[in-house]
Design a protein around this motif. Sequence first.
Motif, mmCIF file in Angstrom:
data_model
loop_
_atom_site.group_PDB
_atom_site.id
_atom_site.type_symbol
_atom_site.label_atom_id
_atom_site.label_comp_id
_atom_site.label_asym_id
_atom_site.label_seq_id
_atom_site.Cartn_x
_atom_site.Cartn_y
_atom_site.Cartn_z
ATOM 1 N N LEU A 49 2.212 16.292 9.799
ATOM 2 C CA LEU A 49 1.948 15.467 8.610
ATOM 3 C C LEU A 49 0.446 15.242 8.485
ATOM 4 O O LEU A 49 -0.172 14.671 9.378
ATOM 5 C CB LEU A 49 2.628 14.108 8.748
ATOM 6 N N ASN A 98 -2.571 13.380 6.552
ATOM 7 C CA ASN A 98 -2.849 12.241 5.661
ATOM 8 C C ASN A 98 -3.639 12.726 4.447
ATOM 9 O O ASN A 98 -4.683 13.369 4.590
ATOM 10 C CB ASN A 98 -3.682 11.187 6.390
ATOM 11 N N ALA A 142 5.083 -4.788 9.235
ATOM 12 C CA ALA A 142 4.947 -3.846 8.134
ATOM 13 C C ALA A 142 5.459 -2.478 8.562
ATOM 14 O O ALA A 142 5.167 -1.999 9.654
ATOM 15 C CB ALA A 142 3.486 -3.757 7.732
ATOM 16 N N TYR A 170 -4.527 6.951 1.445
ATOM 17 C CA TYR A 170 -4.055 5.608 1.758
ATOM 18 C C TYR A 170 -4.545 4.743 0.599
ATOM 19 O O TYR A 170 -5.753 4.644 0.356
ATOM 20 C CB TYR A 170 -4.634 5.143 3.090
ATOM 21 N N LEU A 203 6.587 1.662 7.089
ATOM 22 C CA LEU A 203 6.538 2.658 6.028
ATOM 23 C C LEU A 203 7.949 3.114 5.687
ATOM 24 O O LEU A 203 8.734 3.430 6.573
ATOM 25 C CB LEU A 203 5.736 3.883 6.470
ATOM 26 N N TYR A 220 -2.702 -1.122 9.034
ATOM 27 C CA TYR A 220 -1.482 -0.688 8.357
ATOM 28 C C TYR A 220 -1.462 0.796 8.009
ATOM 29 O O TYR A 220 -0.406 1.374 7.880
ATOM 30 C CB TYR A 220 -1.271 -1.515 7.086
ATOM 31 N N GLU A 221 -2.646 1.429 7.870
ATOM 32 C CA GLU A 221 -2.617 2.858 7.609
ATOM 33 C C GLU A 221 -2.165 3.573 8.867
ATOM 34 O O GLU A 221 -2.643 3.261 9.968
ATOM 35 C CB GLU A 221 -4.008 3.368 7.199
ATOM 36 N N GLN A 222 -1.240 4.510 8.720
ATOM 37 C CA GLN A 222 -0.719 5.222 9.881
ATOM 38 C C GLN A 222 -1.155 6.686 9.860
ATOM 39 O O GLN A 222 -1.104 7.345 8.825
ATOM 40 C CB GLN A 222 0.810 5.129 9.920
ATOM 41 N N TYR A 223 -1.577 7.157 11.035
ATOM 42 C CA TYR A 223 -1.902 8.563 11.238
ATOM 43 C C TYR A 223 -0.797 9.154 12.099
ATOM 44 O O TYR A 223 -0.343 8.523 13.054
ATOM 45 C CB TYR A 223 -3.252 8.701 11.962
ATOM 46 N N LEU A 257 4.363 0.978 2.041
ATOM 47 C CA LEU A 257 4.243 -0.032 3.085
ATOM 48 C C LEU A 257 4.703 -1.365 2.514
ATOM 49 O O LEU A 257 4.185 -1.817 1.491
ATOM 50 C CB LEU A 257 2.806 -0.155 3.563
ATOM 51 N N PHE A 288 1.307 12.131 2.112
ATOM 52 C CA PHE A 288 1.162 13.092 3.196
ATOM 53 C C PHE A 288 1.559 14.477 2.712
ATOM 54 O O PHE A 288 2.381 14.617 1.802
ATOM 55 C CB PHE A 288 2.090 12.751 4.377
ATOM 56 N N GLN A 312 0.977 5.529 1.059
ATOM 57 C CA GLN A 312 0.336 6.682 1.701
ATOM 58 C C GLN A 312 0.990 7.949 1.170
ATOM 59 O O GLN A 312 2.197 7.979 0.918
ATOM 60 C CB GLN A 312 0.491 6.633 3.231
ATOM 61 N N THR A 329 0.855 -1.190 0.000
ATOM 62 C CA THR A 329 0.000 0.000 0.000
ATOM 63 C C THR A 329 0.890 1.240 0.000
ATOM 64 O O THR A 329 2.080 1.165 0.321
ATOM 65 C CB THR A 329 -0.943 0.059 1.224
#
Lengths: 110, 113
Positions: free
Chosen positions: A43, A45, A96, A48, A98, B100-103, A90, A35, A33, A31
């Motif tokens: 940061l 978002n 996992a 995603y 980033l 898995y998504e990070q904030y 990711l 930012f 992301q 995946t």
Amino acid sequence: GDQVKQSPSALSLQEGTNSALRCNFSIATTTVQWFLQNPRGSLMNLFYLVPGTKENGRLKSTFNSKESYSTLHIRDAQLEDSGTYFCAALSGGSNAKLTFGKGTKLSVKS
Amino acid sequence: GALVYQYPRRTICKSGTSMRMECQAVGFQATSVAWYRQSPQKTFELIALSTVNSAIKYEQNFTQEKFPISHPNLSFSSMTVLNAYLEDRGLYLCGAGPEYEQYFGPGTRLTVL
């Protein structure tokens, strides 16, 4: 070399114009992301993404896992779009994590 | 919505001393918490990744002895920078997520004198 290569490193846009940022991945990426980092460091978002495309207002992002890249399109750039854009990949697995690109510094001018 | 708070926002410490920073997740369960350091050159380094019910995994060049991390529940994590020196300065970011998504929080900016 860089596992997540972002381009361009810097970009200057006139208000109202369009542009695209890109990330190329040399690691297996499940995946992505995107930012936006403001001048104070926060940061935000943006997206995603699993493989595919998402759109949010003037922003649209695509992740192509077969060709290992992702793009972020900015339409009708506004002054408040200025900042540094980061993509992060990711990698799969039980731990996992980033991996960030080095960012694209965007300046939108009136 | 999902929010991540970090305290303090800025801190200055003398060389050789230690400082603790905190990360609070609101609106979601922080199953995983990752601590990153952003250098003055803006590159991100992952320090460690903590997942509930798993051991905290430190990246190469970072150790538990230098950066002890606590992740006691699904909304809170803390990290201490022990014996800080000039090379430890930067923006420390906490990324938390239900999966898995990070904030990310706004970061703790560490200056070492």
